[in-house]
Design an enzyme around this catalytic site. Structure first.
Site, mmCIF file in Angstrom:
data_model
loop_
_atom_site.group_PDB
_atom_site.id
_atom_site.type_symbol
_atom_site.label_atom_id
_atom_site.label_comp_id
_atom_site.label_asym_id
_atom_site.label_seq_id
_atom_site.Cartn_x
_atom_site.Cartn_y
_atom_site.Cartn_z
ATOM 1 N N LEU A 152 0.820 -1.212 0.000
ATOM 2 C CA LEU A 152 0.000 0.000 0.000
ATOM 3 C C LEU A 152 0.853 1.261 0.000
ATOM 4 C CD1 LEU A 152 -2.886 -1.009 2.438
ATOM 5 C CD2 LEU A 152 -3.092 -0.576 -0.001
ATOM 6 N N ARG A 185 0.362 3.977 -2.837
ATOM 7 C CA ARG A 185 -0.146 5.331 -2.564
ATOM 8 C C ARG A 185 0.571 6.385 -3.389
ATOM 9 N NH1 ARG A 185 -0.667 3.349 3.574
ATOM 10 N NH2 ARG A 185 -2.852 2.708 3.396
ATOM 11 N N TYR A 205 -9.350 3.952 -3.132
ATOM 12 C CA TYR A 205 -8.215 3.043 -3.352
ATOM 13 C C TYR A 205 -7.112 3.210 -2.311
ATOM 14 C CZ TYR A 205 -8.765 2.058 -8.470
ATOM 15 O OH TYR A 205 -9.144 1.632 -9.698
ATOM 16 N N GLU A 206 -6.312 2.142 -2.122
ATOM 17 C CA GLU A 206 -5.060 2.207 -1.353
ATOM 18 C C GLU A 206 -5.252 2.765 0.059
ATOM 19 O OE1 GLU A 206 -2.712 0.735 -2.848
ATOM 20 O OE2 GLU A 206 -3.126 0.959 -4.972
ATOM 21 N N GLY A 207 -6.378 2.434 0.665
ATOM 22 C CA GLY A 207 -6.720 3.019 1.964
ATOM 23 C C GLY A 207 -7.457 4.325 1.726
#
Length: 598
Positions: free
Chosen positions: A263, A267, A405-407
């Protein structure tokens, strides 16, 4: 190695413009890579944009194969495993420019090269890398990443999918359900996370998938989504799926670590993947504004439209500046570790992990900027912007997923401050010393000397320094008050995160422009100077607002009054810029060039 700025240190250590990497620093190899990616995007993606909007999944797969043939899928893969073995900045600029036409392809590309391939290159055994990575780098095979479950989204470690070791100890049997799996419809390999027995942490597995011999794997129907319409997104069900023990990725219980580090990389690459989408959206808006006549004049002549174009450009410019600054820092850290004898795997893992704070900052800032940019794009097109006949509405829909997305951006806001505090606790970033100095300064008498602002950005850099003090004042007092319980005060963390984000983004734009002015002369970069000043102007307002929100949430009485007084001091210009004039300088250049031209 110790001379290299560490992640998060931008807050307490002055960065010289000569030490930041900028898009103007691309070398010959990087320029060639950028241009070849742009050519591919224009020819294969932009020219067939309608196919992506009509859910032509087969065309997405076809374009992914072409990207593999051109080497784009293997930019980050070491040469010994069939890739190009290029540096971190090259992988970022590939993500950047390949994103320009459609979020559908950008998602397929990102899922494959990032979370589909990277976990094997960074955590795989030599045998695993030799067996799988060349196929993934060439586009012979495509990868997907099976982490999210119906009950495990942001809380990724709470997944219920189980992996059970066979009696002979040779295989694992996987049972469970995954959802929102990008590339599921055409992948040949899945990175699957499952829990062994009652382990605290999940474990990663490399699972091959062949529709002709599904091995207990079934796929749900394609999800019908707001945007990224021809990115394949399906549920994946595992029913007694047999996986050899040698396909465990890293060690037992290390899946959560793999997921978190994947992640971090994802990011910053997601931020990069929003940049060319912004440039193209701005260029499309400028072209339309120059062509659209109302009241016998192009709407590009109207101040209200020019203001929008200028603000869109300033945000894009700051996003570029910050993304490549962080990308350059990561590459520098990776190279330093390799020079010290670290393996490629170790160097890249630690290099990106070092700048996890900046990765979270960028993910939030740039994903929100592309949404605002596409929204203003629709507004400039007026009624036509709402129509599928123009590219603005698809740009707006595709942009929406980037904040999830991605957290999610909420998770990343809290992470950025949380990780900074943890770094301070470990002694990697000295926050306590500077925070105490700020507290002492608040008790002292402010200076009434007239400062010398004769040099370019002298006032702006002084102001950035004061904005850092504002953050240290708020965050330092909050840590003192709540200690380890601070993470329970999410609204306070979110306000502090917004302060942190604006400091990094504004400083990055200033440093890039200062470097540019030194090489090209101030007179030749007046629009870039205007964009950096315009971005900073808004950053000051946001920091003043969020600082106040934070202070009143935990301080009372004299302490509150003292901190609010300090906040006003730290967010005050000596010479307020003429914002209308700044916008006009930027807009005039955009309209004359008929495109985003920076």
């Amino acid at each position: 190695m110790e001379d290299i700025t560490r992640g998060g240190q931008f807050l307490v250590k002055e960065t010289k413009c000569e030490n930041v990497f900028t898009p103007e620093d691309f070398n010959e190899e990087q320029i060639m890579m950028r241009d070849s990616v742009k050519e591919f995007v224009d020819k294969e993606l932009w020219a067939h944009k309608d196919k992506f909007e009509k859910k032509d999944y087969a065309y997405t797969e076809e374009c992914m194969k072409k990207a593999g043939e051109l080497g784009f899928l293997g930019v980050a893969v070491p040469e010994e495993y069939g890739g190009l073995g290029m540096g971190f900045v090259n992988t970022m600029l590939t993500c950047d420019y390949i994103s320009g036409a459609t979020g559908s392809f950008s998602t397929a590309f990102g899922a494959h090269t990032g979370i589909g391939t990277m976990p094997i290159t960074l955590y795989g055994t030599e045998e695993q890398k030799k067996k799988y990575v060349p196929k993934l780098a060439s586009g012979e095979w495509f990868g997907s990443y099976c982490l999210t479950e119906p009950g495990a989204g942001s809380d990724a470690n709470s997944g219920k999918t189980k992996a059970e070791l066979s009696a002979d100890g040779k295989t694992y049997k996987i049972n469970g359900q995954k959802m929102w799996i990008s590339n599921a419809g055409f992948c040949h390999l899945m990175i699957v996370f499952a829990r062994i027995e009652d382990d605290k942490n999940i474990t990663g597995f490399i699972v091959e998938y062949d529709p002709a011999n599904p091995n207990g794997i079934t796929l749900g129907e394609e999800e019908h989504k707001l945007g990224i319409r021809s990115s394949s997104t399906r549920q994946v069900f595992f029913n007694d799926t047999i996986v050899p023990v040698e396909n465990m990725l890293a060690g037992r219980g290390e899946g959560f670590k793999i997921a978190m580090n994947a992640l971090n990389v994802g990011r910053i690459k997601l931020a990069a993947a929003c940049l060319d989408a912004q440039r193209r959206t701005i260029s499309g808006a400028v072209k339309y504004a120059n062509e659209r006549m109302q009241f016998n004049t192009p709407i590009a002549n109207f101040g209200a439209i020019r203001a929008k174009l200028a603000e869109m450009a300033a945000s894009a410019y700051a996003g570029e500046s910050a993304s490549y600054r962080a990308g350059g820092s990561i590459e520098e850290r990776i190279n330093a570790r390799v020079a010290e004898g670290n393996s490629h795997q170790e160097a890249e893992l630690k290099g990106v992990e070092e700048f996890a704070i900046e990765c979270s900052i960028l993910k939030v800032a740039v994903s929100e900027d592309i949404q605002n940019c596409s929204d203003e794009g629709i507004q400039i097109f007026g009624g036509m912007g709402f129509s599928e006949d123009t590219p603005m509405e698809s740009a707006w829909r595709d942009a929406r997923i980037a904040r999830i997305y991605e957290g999610t951006n909420e998770i990343n806001r809290m992470l950025s401050v949380g990780m900074l505090i943890k770094k301070a606790m470990k002694g990697h970033v000295d926050l306590l010393g500077p925070a105490m100095k700020v507290a002492e300064e608040l008790m002292g008498i402010p200076s009434f000397d007239t400062p010398d602002y004769s040099e370019l950005f002298a006032e702006e850099k002084e102001l950035i320094g004061k904005l850092k003090k504002a953050f240290l004042m708020v965050a330092g007092s909050a840590v003192q008050k709540y200690g380890p319980d601070l993470e329970a005060h999410q609204q306070l963390l979110m306000a502090a995160a917004d302060m942190l984000i604006e400091i990094y983004m504004a400083e990055s734009a200033i440093l890039r422009t200062e470097k540019l002015a030194k090489s090209k002369g101030e007179a030749n970069v007046k629009e870039q100077i205007a964009m950096a000043q315009l971005y900073l102007y808004h950053a000051v307002d946001i920091i003043a607002q969020k600082g106040k929100e934070g202070i009143v949430s935990f301080a009372e009485g004299d302490e509150q009054r003292m901190m609010l007084m300090g906040l006003r001091r730290f967010t005050k210009y000596t010479n307020m810029p003429n914002v209308v004039a700044l916008r006009e300088t930027i807009a005039a250049k955009l309209v004359a060039e008929n495109a985003y031209c920076f």
